[in-house]
Design a protein around this motif. Structure first.
Motif, PDB file in Angstrom:
ATOM      1  N   PHE A 107      -7.388  -7.516   5.382  1.00 45.66           N
ATOM      2  CA  PHE A 107      -9.067  -7.127   4.729  1.00 45.66           C
ATOM      3  C   PHE A 107      -8.199  -5.689   5.690  1.00 45.66           C
ATOM      4  O   PHE A 107      -8.943  -4.733   4.834  1.00 45.66           O
ATOM      5  N   LYS A 108      -7.797  -5.465   6.299  1.00 44.37           N
ATOM      6  CA  LYS A 108      -7.821  -4.285   6.968  1.00 44.37           C
ATOM      7  C   LYS A 108      -6.963  -3.330   6.072  1.00 44.37           C
ATOM      8  O   LYS A 108      -6.649  -2.031   6.734  1.00 44.37           O
ATOM      9  N   VAL A 109      -5.854  -3.827   5.966  1.00 39.35           N
ATOM     10  CA  VAL A 109      -4.646  -2.622   5.281  1.00 39.35           C
ATOM     11  C   VAL A 109      -5.809  -1.715   4.170  1.00 39.35           C
ATOM     12  O   VAL A 109      -5.964  -1.112   4.358  1.00 39.35           O
ATOM     13  N   VAL A 110      -6.807  -2.386   2.879  1.00 37.71           N
ATOM     14  CA  VAL A 110      -7.722  -2.398   2.272  1.00 37.71           C
ATOM     15  C   VAL A 110      -8.787  -1.140   2.546  1.00 37.71           C
ATOM     16  O   VAL A 110      -8.430   0.200   2.638  1.00 37.71           O
ATOM     17  N   VAL A 111      -9.127  -1.304   4.003  1.00 41.67           N
ATOM     18  CA  VAL A 111      -9.475  -0.383   4.670  1.00 41.67           C
ATOM     19  C   VAL A 111      -9.110   0.598   5.475  1.00 41.67           C
ATOM     20  O   VAL A 111     -10.274   1.973   5.153  1.00 41.67           O
ATOM     21  N   ASP A 112      -8.029   0.734   5.888  1.00 42.62           N
ATOM     22  CA  ASP A 112      -7.687   1.672   6.122  1.00 42.62           C
ATOM     23  C   ASP A 112      -6.561   2.236   5.507  1.00 42.62           C
ATOM     24  O   ASP A 112      -7.204   4.124   5.561  1.00 42.62           O
ATOM     25  N   ILE A 113      -6.923   2.311   4.346  1.00 37.04           N
ATOM     26  CA  ILE A 113      -6.775   3.357   3.276  1.00 37.04           C
ATOM     27  C   ILE A 113      -7.292   3.135   2.457  1.00 37.04           C
ATOM     28  O   ILE A 113      -7.414   5.656   2.659  1.00 37.04           O
ATOM     29  N   ASP A 114      -8.105   2.430   1.786  1.00 36.08           N
ATOM     30  CA  ASP A 114      -9.789   3.583   1.095  1.00 36.08           C
ATOM     31  C   ASP A 114     -10.119   4.378   2.138  1.00 36.08           C
ATOM     32  O   ASP A 114     -10.887   5.462   1.169  1.00 36.08           O
ATOM     33  N   LEU A 115     -11.114   4.002   3.092  1.00 33.15           N
ATOM     34  CA  LEU A 115     -12.265   4.505   3.708  1.00 33.15           C
ATOM     35  C   LEU A 115     -11.618   5.047   5.204  1.00 33.15           C
ATOM     36  O   LEU A 115     -11.751   6.247   5.118  1.00 33.15           O
TER      37      LEU A 115
END
Length: 267
Positions: A107-115
């Motif tokens: 979950f964190k990987v996508v939040v870190d890249i996108d947001l």
């Protein structure tokens, strides 16, 4: 009607601008005369993109999750091409997974890249954006407003990107910086469609059936909207999230669910 944009003498930088939608945006700005810079976390992708962008193009490797790397990339691009007239933040990550099977790290990987990555790009770019006159464009997604199964991470991250765009439009408007976001629908030939839509002729037909205009979009469709938002024709447009989707954004959940059902079952 054939609309022509002229970005001669202007500097446009695209983060994530070496593949898919973002590469299409960079290519169209280059064809319109802009001095284009692209950033990506893979050198091979940067090299391949530069081969299509012309002699004026500049490329640099940077992972948007690393704020210092983003700052260094911006400084190098500005040293090469001057202050930024248009900045596109489009780096993104995605995969299909039910929330109950998704680790905190996934979950964190996508939040870190996108947001978080979008914040890094915007925050580090502020000193380099032309004031007044610059246009900052985020690439968001339908998941920002439409809940979709197997997309908890992306729905959360892209909802944040939408509001980040709105807040920065409020805070930076007095500096003469416009901030907007583009929300693409199904765009043919992209990694997103390979990940989030069922494949083959039946999959394509299913996707088209969900689009009121009856077709998938192209990278050129998104690029033309990005050029409009970056142009003087959009000088009074800020704080908006614009869908470019053939009218489909509220109807794409079944596409993602069908793609998940077609995935190989894991023991």
């Amino acid at each position: 009607m054939n609309v022509q944009f002229d970005f001669s003498g202007r500097h446009v930088m695209v983060f994530g601008g070496t593949t898919g939608i973002n590469l299409g945006i960079a290519q169209h700005y280059a064809m319109a005369g802009a001095r284009v810079s692209v950033a990506s976390r893979k050198q091979a992708n940067v090299d391949a993109a530069l081969a299509t962008l012309g002699a004026q193009a500049f490329g640099v490797v940077a992972d948007v999750r690393d704020e210092q790397a983003v700052g260094a990339a911006l400084a190098q691009a500005v040293a090469c091409h001057g202050p930024l007239d248009v900045l596109v933040s489009g780096a993104a990550g995605n995969f299909l997974a039910p929330a109950e099977q998704m680790s905190s790290n996934a979950f964190k990987v996508v939040v870190d890249i996108d947001l978080l990555g979008s914040f890094h790009v915007a925050r580090q770019a502020l000193a380099h954006l032309r004031q007044p006159g610059a246009s900052l464009i985020f690439i968001t997604a339908p998941q920002s407003t439409v809940p979709m199964m197997y997309q908890a991470h992306v729905c959360a991250a892209k909802a944040g990107v939408d509001h980040l765009a709105r807040v920065l439009a409020l805070e930076w408007g007095a500096r003469g910086i416009r901030v907007n976001a583009i929300s693409p629908g199904p765009i043919e030939g992209t990694e997103g469609m390979r990940r989030l839509a069922p494949q083959g002729a039946e999959g394509d037909a299913l996707v088209r059936s969900m689009v009121p205009l009856g077709r998938m979009g192209t990278t050129a469709d998104i690029a033309r909207l990005a050029m409009f938002l970056g142009s003087d024709a959009a000088s009074y447009i800020s704080g908006t999230v614009i869908a470019c989707d053939g009218g489909a954004q509220g109807q794409l959940s079944p596409m993602v669910a069908a793609a998940a059902m077609a995935m190989p079952k894991q023991d």
